[in-house]
Design a protein around this motif. Structure first.
Motif, PDB file in Angstrom:
ATOM      1  N   ASP A 339       0.853  -1.187   0.000  1.00  0.00           N
ATOM      2  CA  ASP A 339       0.000   0.000   0.000  1.00  0.00           C
ATOM      3  C   ASP A 339       0.895   1.245   0.000  1.00  0.00           C
ATOM      4  O   ASP A 339       1.733   1.402   0.889  1.00  0.00           O
ATOM      5  CB  ASP A 339      -0.880  -0.027   1.252  1.00  0.00           C
ATOM      6  CG  ASP A 339      -1.859   1.137   1.323  1.00  0.00           C
ATOM      7  OD1 ASP A 339      -1.681   2.141   0.605  1.00  0.00           O
ATOM      8  OD2 ASP A 339      -2.795   1.053   2.140  1.00  0.00           O
ATOM      9  N   PRO A 340       0.754   2.146  -0.966  1.00  0.00           N
ATOM     10  CA  PRO A 340       1.584   3.353  -0.979  1.00  0.00           C
ATOM     11  C   PRO A 340       1.511   4.156   0.316  1.00  0.00           C
ATOM     12  O   PRO A 340       2.494   4.801   0.700  1.00  0.00           O
ATOM     13  CB  PRO A 340       1.022   4.156  -2.168  1.00  0.00           C
ATOM     14  CG  PRO A 340       0.436   3.128  -3.070  1.00  0.00           C
ATOM     15  CD  PRO A 340      -0.123   2.080  -2.163  1.00  0.00           C
ATOM     16  N   GLU A 341       0.390   4.109   1.007  1.00  0.00           N
ATOM     17  CA  GLU A 341       0.283   4.832   2.271  1.00  0.00           C
ATOM     18  C   GLU A 341       1.244   4.288   3.318  1.00  0.00           C
ATOM     19  O   GLU A 341       1.678   5.016   4.212  1.00  0.00           O
ATOM     20  CB  GLU A 341      -1.157   4.784   2.793  1.00  0.00           C
ATOM     21  CG  GLU A 341      -2.131   5.580   1.951  1.00  0.00           C
ATOM     22  CD  GLU A 341      -1.691   7.031   1.799  1.00  0.00           C
ATOM     23  OE1 GLU A 341      -1.356   7.662   2.821  1.00  0.00           O
ATOM     24  OE2 GLU A 341      -1.671   7.534   0.654  1.00  0.00           O
ATOM     25  N   HIS A 342       1.600   3.032   3.205  1.00  0.00           N
ATOM     26  CA  HIS A 342       2.566   2.454   4.134  1.00  0.00           C
ATOM     27  C   HIS A 342       3.979   2.968   3.850  1.00  0.00           C
ATOM     28  O   HIS A 342       4.790   3.098   4.767  1.00  0.00           O
ATOM     29  CB  HIS A 342       2.512   0.930   4.069  1.00  0.00           C
ATOM     30  CG  HIS A 342       1.291   0.354   4.717  1.00  0.00           C
ATOM     31  ND1 HIS A 342       1.194  -0.959   5.096  1.00  0.00           N
ATOM     32  CD2 HIS A 342       0.108   0.928   5.061  1.00  0.00           C
ATOM     33  CE1 HIS A 342       0.010  -1.177   5.638  1.00  0.00           C
ATOM     34  NE2 HIS A 342      -0.665  -0.041   5.617  1.00  0.00           N
ATOM     35  N   VAL A 343       4.256   3.260   2.596  1.00  0.00           N
ATOM     36  CA  VAL A 343       5.541   3.880   2.263  1.00  0.00           C
ATOM     37  C   VAL A 343       5.597   5.289   2.859  1.00  0.00           C
ATOM     38  O   VAL A 343       6.633   5.717   3.374  1.00  0.00           O
ATOM     39  CB  VAL A 343       5.759   3.913   0.744  1.00  0.00           C
ATOM     40  CG1 VAL A 343       7.075   4.600   0.387  1.00  0.00           C
ATOM     41  CG2 VAL A 343       5.725   2.500   0.169  1.00  0.00           C
ATOM     42  N   ALA A 344       4.485   5.993   2.801  1.00  0.00           N
ATOM     43  CA  ALA A 344       4.430   7.331   3.394  1.00  0.00           C
ATOM     44  C   ALA A 344       4.717   7.269   4.891  1.00  0.00           C
ATOM     45  O   ALA A 344       5.431   8.123   5.441  1.00  0.00           O
ATOM     46  CB  ALA A 344       3.063   7.964   3.144  1.00  0.00           C
ATOM     47  N   VAL A 345       4.193   6.250   5.567  1.00  0.00           N
ATOM     48  CA  VAL A 345       4.458   6.072   6.999  1.00  0.00           C
ATOM     49  C   VAL A 345       5.944   5.847   7.228  1.00  0.00           C
ATOM     50  O   VAL A 345       6.554   6.440   8.138  1.00  0.00           O
ATOM     51  CB  VAL A 345       3.631   4.892   7.554  1.00  0.00           C
ATOM     52  CG1 VAL A 345       4.073   4.543   8.976  1.00  0.00           C
ATOM     53  CG2 VAL A 345       2.144   5.227   7.530  1.00  0.00           C
ATOM     54  N   LEU A 346       6.548   4.988   6.420  1.00  0.00           N
ATOM     55  CA  LEU A 346       7.976   4.701   6.561  1.00  0.00           C
ATOM     56  C   LEU A 346       8.810   5.965   6.414  1.00  0.00           C
ATOM     57  O   LEU A 346       9.670   6.256   7.256  1.00  0.00           O
ATOM     58  CB  LEU A 346       8.400   3.661   5.528  1.00  0.00           C
ATOM     59  CG  LEU A 346       9.890   3.290   5.502  1.00  0.00           C
ATOM     60  CD1 LEU A 346      10.055   1.815   5.193  1.00  0.00           C
ATOM     61  CD2 LEU A 346      10.656   4.102   4.472  1.00  0.00           C
ATOM     62  N   VAL A 347       8.588   6.717   5.355  1.00  0.00           N
ATOM     63  CA  VAL A 347       9.390   7.918   5.097  1.00  0.00           C
ATOM     64  C   VAL A 347       9.216   8.929   6.225  1.00  0.00           C
ATOM     65  O   VAL A 347      10.189   9.517   6.710  1.00  0.00           O
ATOM     66  CB  VAL A 347       9.018   8.528   3.734  1.00  0.00           C
ATOM     67  CG1 VAL A 347       9.751   9.846   3.514  1.00  0.00           C
ATOM     68  CG2 VAL A 347       9.351   7.545   2.609  1.00  0.00           C
ATOM     69  N   ASP A 348       7.980   9.108   6.662  1.00  0.00           N
ATOM     70  CA  ASP A 348       7.719  10.055   7.750  1.00  0.00           C
ATOM     71  C   ASP A 348       8.443   9.637   9.028  1.00  0.00           C
ATOM     72  O   ASP A 348       9.043  10.472   9.717  1.00  0.00           O
ATOM     73  CB  ASP A 348       6.218  10.144   7.999  1.00  0.00           C
ATOM     74  CG  ASP A 348       5.887  11.064   9.159  1.00  0.00           C
ATOM     75  OD1 ASP A 348       6.023  12.297   8.999  1.00  0.00           O
ATOM     76  OD2 ASP A 348       5.512  10.559  10.243  1.00  0.00           O
ATOM     77  N   GLU A 349       8.413   8.345   9.346  1.00  0.00           N
ATOM     78  CA  GLU A 349       9.041   7.887  10.591  1.00  0.00           C
ATOM     79  C   GLU A 349      10.565   7.993  10.524  1.00  0.00           C
ATOM     80  O   GLU A 349      11.207   8.356  11.510  1.00  0.00           O
ATOM     81  CB  GLU A 349       8.632   6.451  10.905  1.00  0.00           C
ATOM     82  CG  GLU A 349       9.107   5.946  12.255  1.00  0.00           C
ATOM     83  CD  GLU A 349       8.550   6.746  13.431  1.00  0.00           C
ATOM     84  OE1 GLU A 349       9.211   6.767  14.493  1.00  0.00           O
ATOM     85  OE2 GLU A 349       7.455   7.340  13.294  1.00  0.00           O
ATOM     86  N   VAL A 350      11.147   7.681   9.382  1.00  0.00           N
ATOM     87  CA  VAL A 350      12.604   7.821   9.253  1.00  0.00           C
ATOM     88  C   VAL A 350      13.022   9.260   9.518  1.00  0.00           C
ATOM     89  O   VAL A 350      13.949   9.526  10.303  1.00  0.00           O
ATOM     90  CB  VAL A 350      13.081   7.377   7.852  1.00  0.00           C
ATOM     91  CG1 VAL A 350      14.564   7.737   7.665  1.00  0.00           C
ATOM     92  CG2 VAL A 350      12.878   5.883   7.658  1.00  0.00           C
ATOM     93  N   HIS A 351      12.351  10.201   8.895  1.00  0.00           N
ATOM     94  CA  HIS A 351      12.722  11.602   9.083  1.00  0.00           C
ATOM     95  C   HIS A 351      12.452  12.076  10.509  1.00  0.00           C
ATOM     96  O   HIS A 351      13.281  12.778  11.110  1.00  0.00           O
ATOM     97  CB  HIS A 351      11.959  12.470   8.080  1.00  0.00           C
ATOM     98  CG  HIS A 351      12.473  12.377   6.688  1.00  0.00           C
ATOM     99  ND1 HIS A 351      11.700  12.665   5.571  1.00  0.00           N
ATOM    100  CD2 HIS A 351      13.693  12.018   6.198  1.00  0.00           C
ATOM    101  CE1 HIS A 351      12.420  12.499   4.478  1.00  0.00           C
ATOM    102  NE2 HIS A 351      13.634  12.106   4.831  1.00  0.00           N
TER     103      HIS A 351
END
Length: 360
Positions: A339-351
């Protein structure tokens, strides 16, 4: 390209991390970030008619390269292409059957097939790749750096000898055992071709270079050193002698070859990709902070709940330790069912967590 290459980067944290310099947070990009998990990619792929038509049309390759950057605040773009463009340019006839992966019309079946191979013309058969690099750099307008890439000599040899994908690439391994001199002849022409290909991407505007050794982990330790590591070291050395490429960081990613990280660091590369089977703390000790590290979340974590994704991102970052020299990534490519929204979660958490770690 002069105006594009002179344009200052608005976000250089990826390149700073590769140089092991301080960054305001941990940079992140995702292997296969332009791909089938994005509906907009699937639409362009359908319009192109085939994967090869998509990859060989610079305007379309540019479009899908930029798609994930429109969705997510990623810290690098990676050229949309395929690792097998070099053997295709050598005349082996690459195609992709629906659901079957890559296939060569003219695999290397005879000694003569190998002896006739030569470094392809970067301004001829591979010009479409350089045109795509130039176009992507222009369209990025300094937003983030652009990564150019190639398959490793060993990985290319696996497909070229086998003719298609395989679980064990037994035919390529058999060539090494039965005729090691001929195998080295093949790997030498591939190392020179890969180096020329990456140098051409550097000249076209790529700002970092990555070598994907997808099948290095299939080799036993001694065979890995002889048939995979040696050829990658040759690529790095040739790039260091190239006027355009020598200033660019080179990332080596050898999947399943965690026990060889120290030797890979000895090649002179700037960074090593790490797959998800190795703890980053162990990887960092193995290379003694001589190179940056990239990785290494298990790609299947992206199918978990958002809270789990955030937890696992923090686990990877805590494992790395003091955050100088870390580029966050998956331990291999993103899968089409994410799910692309899960990629958004990953990027947000890394930053977000990267800033927490730097705040002490």
């Amino acid at each position: 390209m002069a105006a594009e290459t002179d344009r200052p980067l608005l976000n250089d944290r990826f390149l700073r991390a590769l140089r092991r310099e301080p960054t305001d947070t941990t940079p992140v990009w995702v292997m296969r970030q332009a791909g089938r998990y994005l509906p907009e990619y699937r639409a362009v792929r359908a319009r192109a008619g085939s994967f090869m038509a998509l990859a060989k049309t610079p305007e379309l390759a540019c479009e899908v390269t930029l798609q994930p950057l429109r969705r997510f605040p990623l810290d690098a773009a990676i050229l949309f292409s395929d690792i097998l463009t070099v053997p295709d340019a050598m005349g082996l006839g690459l195609s992709f059957a629906q659901g079957e992966g890559p296939r060569f019309a003219h695999p290397l079946r005879r000694r003569e097939d190998i002896l006739r191979l030569a470094v392809p013309d970067m301004d001829g058969e591979l010009r479409y790749v350089m045109d795509a690099v130039r176009l992507i750099r222009r369209e990025l307008a300094g937003r983030v750096p652009l990564i150019g890439f190639s398959g490793s000599p060993w990985t290319l040899a696996c497909y070229m000898v086998e003719g298609a994908g395989s679980r064990d690439f037994a035919a390529a391994k058999a060539l090494c055992w039965n005729d090691p001199a001929l195998a080295h002849r093949l790997l030498d022409v591939l190392a020179r071709s890969v180096a020329a290909y990456l140098a051409a991407q550097a000249a076209a505007g790529a700002q970092a270079l990555m070598v994907f050794d997808t099948w290095g982990g299939l080799l036993a330790p001694a065979a890995f050193r002889e048939f995979s590591l040696r050829a990658m070291a040759q690529v790095v050395a040739l790039l260091a002698d190239d006027a355009q490429a020598r200033s660019l960081p080179v990332i080596l990613f050898s999947k399943g070859a965690g026990q060889h990280l120290a030797a890979l660091a000895d090649t002179g590369c700037a960074a090593l990709g790490v797959d998800w089977t190795l703890d980053l703390a162990d990887a960092r000790r193995a290379v003694a902070d001589r190179v940056a590290l990239q990785g290494n979340l298990d790609p299947t974590v992206l199918k978990a709940a958002p809270a789990v994704i955030r937890e696992q991102v923090r686990t990877v970052m805590d494992s790395y330790g003091p955050p100088i020299g870390h580029v966050f990534n998956l331990g291999h490519g993103i899968t089409p069912d994410v799910d692309p929204e899960h990629v958004a979660v990953l990027v947000d958490e890394v930053h977000a967590y990267g800033r927490v770690l730097r705040a002490g």
